[in-house]
Design a protein around this motif. Sequence first.
Motif, PDB file in Angstrom:
ATOM      1  N   GLY A   1      -3.467  -0.055   4.853  1.00 45.80           N
ATOM      2  CA  GLY A   1      -3.311  -1.737   4.637  1.00 45.80           C
ATOM      3  C   GLY A   1      -4.195  -1.962   3.775  1.00 45.80           C
ATOM      4  N   GLY A   2      -4.696  -3.274   3.610  1.00 46.70           N
ATOM      5  CA  GLY A   2      -5.823  -3.887   2.554  1.00 46.70           C
ATOM      6  C   GLY A   2      -5.199  -3.549   1.216  1.00 46.70           C
ATOM      7  N   MET A   3      -6.228  -3.978   0.103  1.00 47.61           N
ATOM      8  CA  MET A   3      -5.776  -4.107  -1.135  1.00 47.61           C
ATOM      9  C   MET A   3      -6.024  -2.697  -2.104  1.00 47.61           C
ATOM     10  SD  MET A   3      -6.825  -7.820  -2.525  1.00 47.61           S
ATOM     11  CE  MET A   3      -8.333  -7.592  -2.119  1.00 47.61           C
ATOM     12  N   PHE A   4      -7.366  -1.832  -1.359  1.00 52.28           N
ATOM     13  CA  PHE A   4      -7.704  -1.065  -2.434  1.00 52.28           C
ATOM     14  C   PHE A   4      -7.328   0.727  -2.278  1.00 52.28           C
ATOM     15  CE2 PHE A   4     -11.330  -4.162  -2.090  1.00 52.28           C
ATOM     16  CZ  PHE A   4     -11.133  -4.813  -3.148  1.00 52.28           C
ATOM     17  N   LEU A   5      -7.225   1.222  -3.265  1.00 53.73           N
ATOM     18  CA  LEU A   5      -6.977   2.543  -3.656  1.00 53.73           C
ATOM     19  C   LEU A   5      -8.150   3.240  -4.438  1.00 53.73           C
ATOM     20  CD1 LEU A   5      -3.174   3.501  -3.795  1.00 53.73           C
ATOM     21  CD2 LEU A   5      -4.733   4.438  -2.164  1.00 53.73           C
ATOM     22  N   TRP A   6      -8.923   4.288  -4.023  1.00 54.45           N
ATOM     23  CA  TRP A   6      -9.789   5.063  -4.783  1.00 54.45           C
ATOM     24  C   TRP A   6      -9.295   6.290  -5.420  1.00 54.45           C
ATOM     25  CZ3 TRP A   6     -14.023   3.879  -7.326  1.00 54.45           C
ATOM     26  CH2 TRP A   6     -15.017   4.651  -7.361  1.00 54.45           C
TER      27      TRP A   6
ATOM     28  N   SER B   1       4.188   5.814  -5.338  1.00 53.55           N
ATOM     29  CA  SER B   1       4.280   5.970  -6.676  1.00 53.55           C
ATOM     30  C   SER B   1       3.260   6.592  -7.454  1.00 53.55           C
ATOM     31  CB  SER B   1       4.501   4.388  -7.233  1.00 53.55           C
ATOM     32  OG  SER B   1       4.740   4.362  -8.759  1.00 53.55           O
ATOM     33  N   LEU B   2       2.033   6.445  -7.218  1.00 56.03           N
ATOM     34  CA  LEU B   2       0.924   7.113  -7.931  1.00 56.03           C
ATOM     35  C   LEU B   2       1.051   8.734  -7.474  1.00 56.03           C
ATOM     36  CD1 LEU B   2      -1.971   4.728  -7.159  1.00 56.03           C
ATOM     37  CD2 LEU B   2      -1.001   5.438  -9.362  1.00 56.03           C
TER      38      LEU B   2
ATOM     39  N   GLN C   1       0.780  -1.139  -0.077  1.00 58.84           N
ATOM     40  CA  GLN C   1       0.113  -0.107   0.154  1.00 58.84           C
ATOM     41  C   GLN C   1       0.829   1.082  -0.020  1.00 58.84           C
ATOM     42  OE1 GLN C   1      -2.713   1.650  -0.203  1.00 58.84           O
ATOM     43  NE2 GLN C   1      -4.379  -0.026  -0.164  1.00 58.84           N
ATOM     44  N   ALA C   2       1.727   1.398   0.865  1.00 53.91           N
ATOM     45  CA  ALA C   2       2.548   2.492   0.840  1.00 53.91           C
ATOM     46  C   ALA C   2       3.613   2.851  -0.346  1.00 53.91           C
ATOM     47  CB  ALA C   2       3.544   2.181   2.251  1.00 53.91           C
ATOM     48  N   GLN C   3       3.764   1.421  -0.990  1.00 54.94           N
ATOM     49  CA  GLN C   3       4.713   1.894  -2.276  1.00 54.94           C
ATOM     50  C   GLN C   3       3.834   2.212  -3.383  1.00 54.94           C
ATOM     51  OE1 GLN C   3       6.358  -1.876  -2.678  1.00 54.94           O
ATOM     52  NE2 GLN C   3       7.951  -1.874  -0.696  1.00 54.94           N
TER      53      GLN C   3
ATOM     54  N   ARG D   1     -14.493  10.205 -12.959  1.00 53.05           N
ATOM     55  CA  ARG D   1     -13.318  10.660 -12.832  1.00 53.05           C
ATOM     56  C   ARG D   1     -12.456   9.859 -11.748  1.00 53.05           C
ATOM     57  NH1 ARG D   1     -12.461  14.612  -8.551  1.00 53.05           N
ATOM     58  NH2 ARG D   1     -10.847  15.399  -9.854  1.00 53.05           N
ATOM     59  N   LEU D   2     -13.048   8.721 -11.482  1.00 53.45           N
ATOM     60  CA  LEU D   2     -12.310   7.713 -10.299  1.00 53.45           C
ATOM     61  C   LEU D   2     -12.205   6.256 -10.984  1.00 53.45           C
ATOM     62  CD1 LEU D   2     -14.279   9.441  -7.718  1.00 53.45           C
ATOM     63  CD2 LEU D   2     -11.987   8.956  -7.284  1.00 53.45           C
ATOM     64  N   ALA D   3     -11.164   5.547 -10.168  1.00 49.81           N
ATOM     65  CA  ALA D   3     -11.275   4.136 -10.324  1.00 49.81           C
ATOM     66  C   ALA D   3     -10.909   3.515  -9.233  1.00 49.81           C
ATOM     67  CB  ALA D   3     -10.368   3.940 -11.638  1.00 49.81           C
ATOM     68  N   ARG D   4     -10.929   2.067  -9.204  1.00 55.24           N
ATOM     69  CA  ARG D   4     -10.436   1.326  -7.909  1.00 55.24           C
ATOM     70  C   ARG D   4      -9.128   0.648  -8.665  1.00 55.24           C
ATOM     71  NH1 ARG D   4     -13.561  -3.922  -6.001  1.00 55.24           N
ATOM     72  NH2 ARG D   4     -12.510  -4.762  -7.770  1.00 55.24           N
ATOM     73  N   ILE D   5      -8.066   0.765  -7.729  1.00 56.92           N
ATOM     74  CA  ILE D   5      -6.807   0.126  -8.009  1.00 56.92           C
ATOM     75  C   ILE D   5      -6.476  -0.815  -6.983  1.00 56.92           C
ATOM     76  CG2 ILE D   5      -4.407   0.398  -7.754  1.00 56.92           C
ATOM     77  CD1 ILE D   5      -4.443   2.845  -9.585  1.00 56.92           C
ATOM     78  N   ASN D   6      -6.064  -2.158  -7.150  1.00 58.04           N
ATOM     79  CA  ASN D   6      -5.843  -3.233  -6.328  1.00 58.04           C
ATOM     80  C   ASN D   6      -4.217  -2.973  -6.173  1.00 58.04           C
ATOM     81  OD1 ASN D   6      -4.938  -5.587  -5.184  1.00 58.04           O
ATOM     82  ND2 ASN D   6      -6.597  -6.758  -5.886  1.00 58.04           N
ATOM     83  N   CYS D   7      -3.672  -2.586  -5.054  1.00 54.32           N
ATOM     84  CA  CYS D   7      -2.372  -2.277  -5.091  1.00 54.32           C
ATOM     85  C   CYS D   7      -1.531  -3.478  -5.096  1.00 54.32           C
ATOM     86  CB  CYS D   7      -1.947  -1.611  -3.755  1.00 54.32           C
ATOM     87  SG  CYS D   7      -2.177  -2.463  -2.257  1.00 54.32           S
TER      88      CYS D   7
END
Length: 451
Positions: free
Chosen positions: A390-395, A376-377, A370-372, A432-438
Amino acid sequence: MRPHRLHDQLKQRLATGEWLPGQRMPSIRKLTAAVDCSYHDVVSSYARLVSEGLLTAVPGRGYYVANDTQQPGTADADTADAPAPMAGDPLFKLLQGGQHYTKLGSGWLPPAWRDTELLAKAIRRTARLEQSSLAEYGDIQGYLPMRKQLCVHLKRHTRVDARPSQLLTTLGATQALDLVARLLIKPGDHVFVDEPGNGNLIKLIQLAGGHVVGVRRGHDGPDVQDMKNHLAKHKVRAFFCNSTFHNPTGGNITPHNAFSVLRLAVEHDFFVVEDDVYGDFSPGVRQTFAELDNLERVIYIGSFSKCLSASLRVGYIACSTALIEPLTRLKLLTCVAVPAFCERFVNTILSDGTYARHMKDVQQRLIRQQAQTQQSLLARGWQFDITPQGGMFLWVYHPDLADLQPFMHNLEQHQVLLMPGAAFAVSRDYQRLARINCTHFSDAVAEHFKV
């Protein structure tokens, strides 16, 4: 070289046209020497390619490339047999897209994150000790020893004090949500859901005849004022909500937020259906609605599919005893039981500590990844209002992109699949949004996020 890696390598070489339709493949002995792997690994890989229709086996002569092999390369090829509306569905693409895609918008861990050898050992041990479960129906309510282990698991990680009689196993969390929706919702009922939120859940509620109302998701959980505004006008039957590592924002509920939501549930007489399928990704004890309510008005849902394997369809419902009987009847009507072997396998890994060891490793990897991914983004100008720990997601969104569709189309040309914001909407605009699985993010993928 492990068998699955050899299989993937051969599949890729077939895709690039190294061996043409009708051509004889290298003999098992020749390929064994060429790729430095065992005889058994080659046999296993060839057998898998035959089962996938890529090769044909000719007794006494060897293996040949199938004449009607359809090589992967585009999204159209992967979904050619799908009905037109399905082929264009982003979730369908993620589920059915070939292994050559990076499934950045998915809701599951990549294969490399799963300790398949550890799981394989547990499967062999379960098969040796529980042979009868390979042929029998499972218990309709769920394998009792596993339900007892689940009670211990819930007490340790959520402080929920449940009895085995309050648990019902299901074919993953999707069936659990479906059973609860069938039981609670009548046509025309108003039902709260997180917004953004689980698109499949929205469709399940609509299938039951419910009127779906999106509740804005904030940093600390559901927007309580948003709920109050709607409750002033309408009676609400239930609120379906993610508590831990919310899909898709990655946020968690706070104790104050959970208490405020439950107070509204009591005042206005609606159920809180707590979907906590990502809860085990959280190290330590996590905040849940169920802990504060102790399963009086809260229906708690968990699953092992996200943490272990998408193929392992074992989920569960924890709720008041009064709801177990009608839910069990619905389960009997729709699927009878969860496969007995799967439940005994979960019991094995819960009772011998295998699951706890596996999850400790996954939790730490998620925190680092998650931190990496966030770093990067951010370096490439992307932003997110909630910063998960933690966890998988970023919005995510980019201030220079008012509509992500062209960007996502370009990503797909590079074999990277995202999940668009519209898939998580009830009435709000998330184009304008999307889900990313880190867990699927990498330096190579990051290069495509330069705007």
